[in-house]
Scaffold this motif. Structure first.
Motif, PDB file in Angstrom:
ATOM      1  N   PRO A  69       0.771  -1.248   0.000  1.00 24.57           N
ATOM      2  CA  PRO A  69       0.000   0.000   0.000  1.00 24.57           C
ATOM      3  C   PRO A  69       0.802   1.299   0.000  1.00 24.57           C
ATOM      4  O   PRO A  69       0.443   2.214  -0.758  1.00 24.57           O
ATOM      5  CB  PRO A  69      -0.859  -0.140   1.263  1.00 24.57           C
ATOM      6  CG  PRO A  69      -1.077  -1.601   1.378  1.00 24.57           C
ATOM      7  CD  PRO A  69       0.213  -2.230   0.949  1.00 24.57           C
ATOM      8  N   PRO A  70       1.870   1.460   0.805  1.00 23.41           N
ATOM      9  CA  PRO A  70       2.607   2.730   0.724  1.00 23.41           C
ATOM     10  C   PRO A  70       3.176   2.984  -0.661  1.00 23.41           C
ATOM     11  O   PRO A  70       3.168   4.117  -1.152  1.00 23.41           O
ATOM     12  CB  PRO A  70       3.725   2.554   1.760  1.00 23.41           C
ATOM     13  CG  PRO A  70       3.199   1.535   2.713  1.00 23.41           C
ATOM     14  CD  PRO A  70       2.405   0.589   1.862  1.00 23.41           C
ATOM     15  N   VAL A  71       3.652   1.922  -1.305  1.00 25.91           N
ATOM     16  CA  VAL A  71       4.201   2.052  -2.661  1.00 25.91           C
ATOM     17  C   VAL A  71       3.083   2.319  -3.652  1.00 25.91           C
ATOM     18  O   VAL A  71       3.231   3.105  -4.595  1.00 25.91           O
ATOM     19  CB  VAL A  71       4.993   0.777  -3.042  1.00 25.91           C
ATOM     20  CG1 VAL A  71       5.587   0.914  -4.440  1.00 25.91           C
ATOM     21  CG2 VAL A  71       6.091   0.513  -2.016  1.00 25.91           C
ATOM     22  N   ILE A  72       1.939   1.658  -3.440  1.00 23.40           N
ATOM     23  CA  ILE A  72       0.768   1.901  -4.286  1.00 23.40           C
ATOM     24  C   ILE A  72       0.387   3.375  -4.214  1.00 23.40           C
ATOM     25  O   ILE A  72       0.145   4.028  -5.236  1.00 23.40           O
ATOM     26  CB  ILE A  72      -0.423   1.034  -3.839  1.00 23.40           C
ATOM     27  CG1 ILE A  72      -0.141  -0.449  -4.091  1.00 23.40           C
ATOM     28  CG2 ILE A  72      -1.691   1.444  -4.588  1.00 23.40           C
ATOM     29  CD1 ILE A  72      -1.151  -1.373  -3.461  1.00 23.40           C
ATOM     30  N   MET A  73       0.337   3.913  -2.980  1.00 23.36           N
ATOM     31  CA  MET A  73      -0.063   5.305  -2.802  1.00 23.36           C
ATOM     32  C   MET A  73       0.906   6.258  -3.498  1.00 23.36           C
ATOM     33  O   MET A  73       0.497   7.247  -4.108  1.00 23.36           O
ATOM     34  CB  MET A  73      -0.148   5.640  -1.314  1.00 23.36           C
ATOM     35  CG  MET A  73      -1.294   4.950  -0.596  1.00 23.36           C
ATOM     36  SD  MET A  73      -1.348   5.356   1.163  1.00 23.36           S
ATOM     37  CE  MET A  73      -1.773   7.094   1.059  1.00 23.36           C
TER      38      MET A  73
ATOM     39  N   ASN B 100       6.910  -2.152 -11.871  1.00 22.72           N
ATOM     40  CA  ASN B 100       7.698  -1.827 -10.681  1.00 22.72           C
ATOM     41  C   ASN B 100       7.131  -2.512  -9.431  1.00 22.72           C
ATOM     42  O   ASN B 100       7.886  -2.968  -8.564  1.00 22.72           O
ATOM     43  CB  ASN B 100       7.736  -0.314 -10.464  1.00 22.72           C
ATOM     44  CG  ASN B 100       8.764   0.368 -11.342  1.00 22.72           C
ATOM     45  OD1 ASN B 100       9.436  -0.272 -12.149  1.00 22.72           O
ATOM     46  ND2 ASN B 100       8.891   1.670 -11.202  1.00 22.72           N
ATOM     47  N   PHE B 101       5.792  -2.571  -9.342  1.00 25.15           N
ATOM     48  CA  PHE B 101       5.175  -3.269  -8.215  1.00 25.15           C
ATOM     49  C   PHE B 101       5.624  -4.727  -8.183  1.00 25.15           C
ATOM     50  O   PHE B 101       5.974  -5.271  -7.133  1.00 25.15           O
ATOM     51  CB  PHE B 101       3.649  -3.241  -8.331  1.00 25.15           C
ATOM     52  CG  PHE B 101       3.026  -1.944  -7.890  1.00 25.15           C
ATOM     53  CD1 PHE B 101       3.595  -1.174  -6.890  1.00 25.15           C
ATOM     54  CD2 PHE B 101       1.851  -1.507  -8.469  1.00 25.15           C
ATOM     55  CE1 PHE B 101       3.009   0.007  -6.477  1.00 25.15           C
ATOM     56  CE2 PHE B 101       1.255  -0.322  -8.058  1.00 25.15           C
ATOM     57  CZ  PHE B 101       1.842   0.442  -7.063  1.00 25.15           C
ATOM     58  N   LEU B 102       5.585  -5.363  -9.334  1.00 27.48           N
ATOM     59  CA  LEU B 102       5.926  -6.781  -9.397  1.00 27.48           C
ATOM     60  C   LEU B 102       7.371  -7.006  -8.951  1.00 27.48           C
ATOM     61  O   LEU B 102       7.657  -7.917  -8.161  1.00 27.48           O
ATOM     62  CB  LEU B 102       5.698  -7.315 -10.812  1.00 27.48           C
ATOM     63  CG  LEU B 102       5.756  -8.843 -10.967  1.00 27.48           C
ATOM     64  CD1 LEU B 102       4.834  -9.285 -12.100  1.00 27.48           C
ATOM     65  CD2 LEU B 102       7.169  -9.344 -11.244  1.00 27.48           C
TER      66      LEU B 102
END
Length: 250
Positions: free
Chosen positions: A155-159, A174-176
């Motif tokens: 979540p912090p990275v998503i935000m 990048n998420f992966l």
């Protein structure tokens, strides 16, 4: 080993884990994130805290591998490395905090954390500045901390990324890369401290083929032009999983 497999197949709540794994794989393949926020509420209602994390780590590590080559090509590996540098500091602190947490409140904690983070992600806030190296590393550290406490490092990275102007395909890649790196760190820490619960590992390995298949299907469904759908699918499934994972339903 056969006895362990038999015990795993007879695990109360296994059907709930299978449903969560299938949904999580589709979302992870489609969006590149969100799977831990779907899996952990279910896992925390079936397994104890460290076993739930071990289960998540085993499944998460293998599932996205079919999409790794494309993610490396489409993403920015240097940014993923900065995120992971921060996570390397936050993750051990999160696991230490988890060891202090009463198992009775773990399930509530996971679902509440996921719901709060989801509301923040959906708030519509947009960051208009440049993603500096220190900011990326700091967000990675916060992600590692939450990953250790509740198994939700995303979540912090998503935000951060959802508030950026980066193309959806780059965000997804990048998420992966970041989440795969988190899984490798988690495995190393669990091995070092003997926290890999045999039953959790067995259940995880049994679920891996289903999760990998769902990941591949989700990746096939991904459309870089469908940004609104991209966000809506992830938000709805994450919210449903968090609500259904609350201990009140047990």
């Amino acid at each position: 080993m056969p006895d362990l497999v038999t015990t795993a197949l007879a695990l109360p709540g296994l059907w709930w884990l299978v449903c969560a794994i299938t949904a999580a794989g589709l979302v992870r393949g489609f969006t590149g994130f969100g799977s831990a926020m779907i899996i952990m509420p279910a896992a925390s209602s079936v397994l104890d805290p460290f076993a739930a994390l071990a289960f998540l780590t085993v499944v998460e590590f293998w599932g996205p591998l079919p999409n790794l080559r494309a993610a490396w090509r489409e993403g920015v590996p240097a940014e993923a490395a900065r995120l992971l540098a921060g996570a390397a500091i936050g993750l051990p602190l999160g696991l230490w905090a988890l060891s202090m947490l009463d198992p009775a409140v773990f399930g509530w904690s996971v679902s509440v954390i996921v719901l709060v983070l989801l509301v923040l992600v959906m708030s519509g806030w947009r960051y208009g500045g440049t993603l500096s190296r220190s900011m990326i590393s700091g967000v990675g550290g916060l992600g590692g901390l939450l990953g250790g406490i509740a198994g939700v490092p995303g979540p912090p990275v998503i935000m951060l990324y959802m508030a950026s102007a980066l193309p959806i395909a780059v965000i997804r890649a990048n998420f992966l890369l970041y989440l795969l790196g988190i899984d490798l760190m988690m495995i190393a820490v669990f091995l070092a401290f003997g926290l890999l619960d045999p039953l959790a590992i067995t259940v995880g390995l049994l679920c891996v083929p289903l999760y990998m298949g769902a990941n591949m299907l989700g990746a096939r469904l991904f459309d870089p032009q469908a940004e609104r759908l991209f966000r809506a699918v992830a938000y709805i499934v994450i919210a449903a999983s968090a609500v259904l994972g609350l201990p009140v339903w047990e």
